[in-house]
Design a protein around this motif. Sequence first.
Motif, PDB file in Angstrom:
ATOM      1  N   GLY A 152       0.824  -1.209   0.000  1.00  0.00           N
ATOM      2  CA  GLY A 152       0.000   0.000   0.000  1.00  0.00           C
ATOM      3  C   GLY A 152       0.859   1.260   0.000  1.00  0.00           C
ATOM      4  N   MET A 153       0.193   2.413  -0.085  1.00  0.00           N
ATOM      5  CA  MET A 153       0.918   3.686  -0.233  1.00  0.00           C
ATOM      6  C   MET A 153       1.767   4.053   0.980  1.00  0.00           C
ATOM      7  N   THR A 154       1.228   3.800   2.191  1.00  0.00           N
ATOM      8  CA  THR A 154       2.014   4.136   3.379  1.00  0.00           C
ATOM      9  C   THR A 154       3.267   3.269   3.425  1.00  0.00           C
ATOM     10  N   GLU A 155       3.134   2.027   2.972  1.00  0.00           N
ATOM     11  CA  GLU A 155       4.299   1.155   2.908  1.00  0.00           C
ATOM     12  C   GLU A 155       5.297   1.650   1.853  1.00  0.00           C
ATOM     13  N   ALA A 157       5.814   4.733   1.077  1.00  0.00           N
ATOM     14  CA  ALA A 157       6.526   5.841   1.717  1.00  0.00           C
ATOM     15  C   ALA A 157       7.608   5.294   2.658  1.00  0.00           C
ATOM     16  N   HIS A 158       7.279   4.213   3.374  1.00  0.00           N
ATOM     17  CA  HIS A 158       8.235   3.588   4.291  1.00  0.00           C
ATOM     18  C   HIS A 158       9.439   3.047   3.530  1.00  0.00           C
TER      19      HIS A 158
ATOM     20  N   SER B  82      -4.383  -3.479  -4.308  1.00  0.00           N
ATOM     21  CA  SER B  82      -3.658  -2.998  -3.128  1.00  0.00           C
ATOM     22  C   SER B  82      -4.022  -1.559  -2.766  1.00  0.00           C
ATOM     23  N   ARG B  83      -4.962  -0.969  -3.472  1.00  0.00           N
ATOM     24  CA  ARG B  83      -5.270   0.460  -3.288  1.00  0.00           C
ATOM     25  C   ARG B  83      -5.548   0.825  -1.837  1.00  0.00           C
ATOM     26  N   GLU B  84      -4.683   1.631  -1.276  1.00  0.00           N
ATOM     27  CA  GLU B  84      -4.880   2.109   0.100  1.00  0.00           C
ATOM     28  C   GLU B  84      -6.078   3.052   0.153  1.00  0.00           C
ATOM     29  N   TRP B  88      -8.837   4.754   2.884  1.00  0.00           N
ATOM     30  CA  TRP B  88      -9.133   6.192   2.998  1.00  0.00           C
ATOM     31  C   TRP B  88     -10.628   6.451   2.809  1.00  0.00           C
ATOM     32  N   ILE B 106      -3.311  -7.366   2.000  1.00  0.00           N
ATOM     33  CA  ILE B 106      -2.750  -6.015   1.844  1.00  0.00           C
ATOM     34  C   ILE B 106      -3.680  -4.997   2.502  1.00  0.00           C
ATOM     35  N   ASN B 110      -2.830  -2.155   5.247  1.00  0.00           N
ATOM     36  CA  ASN B 110      -3.130  -0.744   4.960  1.00  0.00           C
ATOM     37  C   ASN B 110      -3.993  -0.121   6.055  1.00  0.00           C
ATOM     38  N   LYS B 113      -1.945   0.890   9.103  1.00  0.00           N
ATOM     39  CA  LYS B 113      -1.051   2.031   8.846  1.00  0.00           C
ATOM     40  C   LYS B 113      -1.823   3.340   8.830  1.00  0.00           C
ATOM     41  N   ASN B 114      -3.147   3.265   8.831  1.00  0.00           N
ATOM     42  CA  ASN B 114      -3.965   4.473   8.820  1.00  0.00           C
ATOM     43  C   ASN B 114      -4.775   4.636  10.101  1.00  0.00           C
ATOM     44  N   LEU B 177       7.102   4.317  10.747  1.00  0.00           N
ATOM     45  CA  LEU B 177       8.238   4.927  10.059  1.00  0.00           C
ATOM     46  C   LEU B 177       9.221   5.545  11.062  1.00  0.00           C
TER      47      LEU B 177
END
Lengths: 475, 199
Positions: A152-155, A157-158, B82-84, B88, B106, B110, B113-114, B177
């Motif tokens: 995914g997108m946050t990954e 970025a990581h 895999s669309r995060e 959202w 996935i 995701n 992470k949100n 992160l």
Amino acid sequence: MPPEDADAPRTMFEKIWDRHRVLERPDGQVLLYVDRHLIHDGSEPAFEMLRRRGLKPRAPERIFGTPDHYVPTDTRDVAAIPDPALRAMVETLERNAAEHGIRLFGLQDEGQGIVHVIGPEQGLSQPGLLMVCPDSHTSTHGALGALAFGIGMTEVAHVLATQTLWQRKPATMRITVDGELGAGVTAKDVILHIIATIGGAGAAGHVIEYAGSAIRRLSMEGRLTLCNMSIEAGGRAGMVAPDETTFAYLKGRPYAPQGAEWDRAVARWRALPSDPGARFDREVAIDAAAIAPTVTWGNSPQDAIAADGHIPDPAEEPDPERRAAMADAFAYMGLAPGMPVDALRIDRVFIGSCTNGRIEDLRAAAAIARGRRVADGVTAWVVPGSAPVKRQAEAEGLDRIFTAAGFAWREAGCSMCLGTNGEIAAPGERVAATSNRNFRGRQGPGVRTHLMSPAMAAAAAVSGHIVDVRRLAGN
Amino acid sequence: MDRFTTLRSAAVPFARDNIDTDQILPARFLHMPRDGDHGACLFRDLRCAADGAEVPDFPLNRAGWRDARIAIGGRNFACGSSRENAVWALQGAGIRAVIAPSFGDIFAINCVKNGVLPVVLPAEAVASLVAEAEARPGAEITVDLEAQTVTGADGTVHPFEIDPFTRHCLLEGVDELAFTLSHEEDIAAFERRMGRENS
Ligand code: SF4
């Protein structure tokens, strides 16, 4: 970090996993080092996350990008993309690449194409590498013996910021396909048959290794098709052990090792296949001879049947939840219980995508199209998976076969696989597609998608309805 | 990232198996920037007809569930792409916890992470939560991350498992992160070692 018991037989997956461990957390998650990070024109949110924290990509030389998801396939000129929102996606990728020194296979670049087509084609995808990309079909690259999966997108970025990713170790599954594939049966039929057998969540939480004599005999293109759709069985990744087919495919490609480096790499790659006696958490056996040319009828890739078969009857389904889901699919797809699948008339044909947009796929489709005509009322497109595939096809005269038969010959991109570039069908239209998802609305709201191999899609185009390719081949 | 501790809310059921992320957030909304109104596009093609009119019996359009902050899904919920953006969209519509017998791999990653909590419960427990929700749309249930329980509207307590680090990140609202960046030296050491082995 050495593995706990260095002498125990290990699977190929475990060897790659062990080699990429940087750290382990008390909860068992492992920080893995990423060798190659592929990005595309939908990756901007990750760069935005980085900017907001004042961070920069840690290893830009490990990142490779290409515009594929949002590019129209009738132009190679960014300025000519009419929709400003789509144009901005491509321009932002160009800007991010230029700012950080990332190798971009841009629209004018002779290597541009769908991210999962160009990785292997450029020799970026190699045995033993750990690869990620913000796209679930990243499993494709496992065909070369890489461990590759979508994130995914946050990954993303990581990975941009640290070149690493936290992962919980998945379970392993070996799918062994032994025997001879019948006439007209391709890798696409094999993977559709596998998904229909184990189910759309059949490999959830697992990395799949495809093995067996039928897999060994597949070309690299076939293996890429196979691994591509691992995610459609719920798999985290799909892999095939590297062998002479792999080495012959990679040798001489732009990013493949050269000279003495090549020999050292091949020696390393030969040690990669799963050790004899390595244990998999699950084993599945498939008889190659039992696989027919296959087509999907419903809204999940697991809804796959032989092309000469009949659509099932929901009344015979014992599980009430499954019966209700089938009723939904029947209404959406406009189906009647028990009807022969080849009675379904089609409006459009899409030959392309990271599943089936490679040169062999186009050759197989052209072999059917040669000397025939697209049926009246059918719009048929051929969208090469990459610019190099397009050039190769043109050198072989495939484009002329297609256009003479009435197919449109397009530029490279994802196109109707996902339709984010605006290339979609109209509500109610029925599409024969070589892509990987037949989800509701995947090719546009109300659009009905049937998945099949390139030869089957070409056969549908010239027949005007779904047809078992064996009824046309050799005529 | 917002912290997740305890959430009490109506729970909206999407009970079919194999609901894919193409349904949750259709592809034509994928180019929206991160701060775009993803919530308005949640299940857009199931929630609205082609002319934009609401489909009256779609769960999100029903009185008790419009403001639900918890969703219930079927098996293999949010499989596929895999669309995060799918997370959202849920988040944008106010949903902070999703309960299902299983998730697309996935998607579950995701979510975390949100700051959205994916809760895996046995299929029977999920079925009973769905049945309760359908019997009394809008009835509130509680998801307690600290205690690792879901309490149904009828008071039945369903315990769930979650790995301790993920739980910690959600409870404290910290993201991974920052944690990884504190291990920069380990990453650099790995890179030096790898350079030696491959040459
Ligand atoms: S062709 Fe389809 S599946 Fe492949 S990368 Fe493009 S959108 Fe994704």
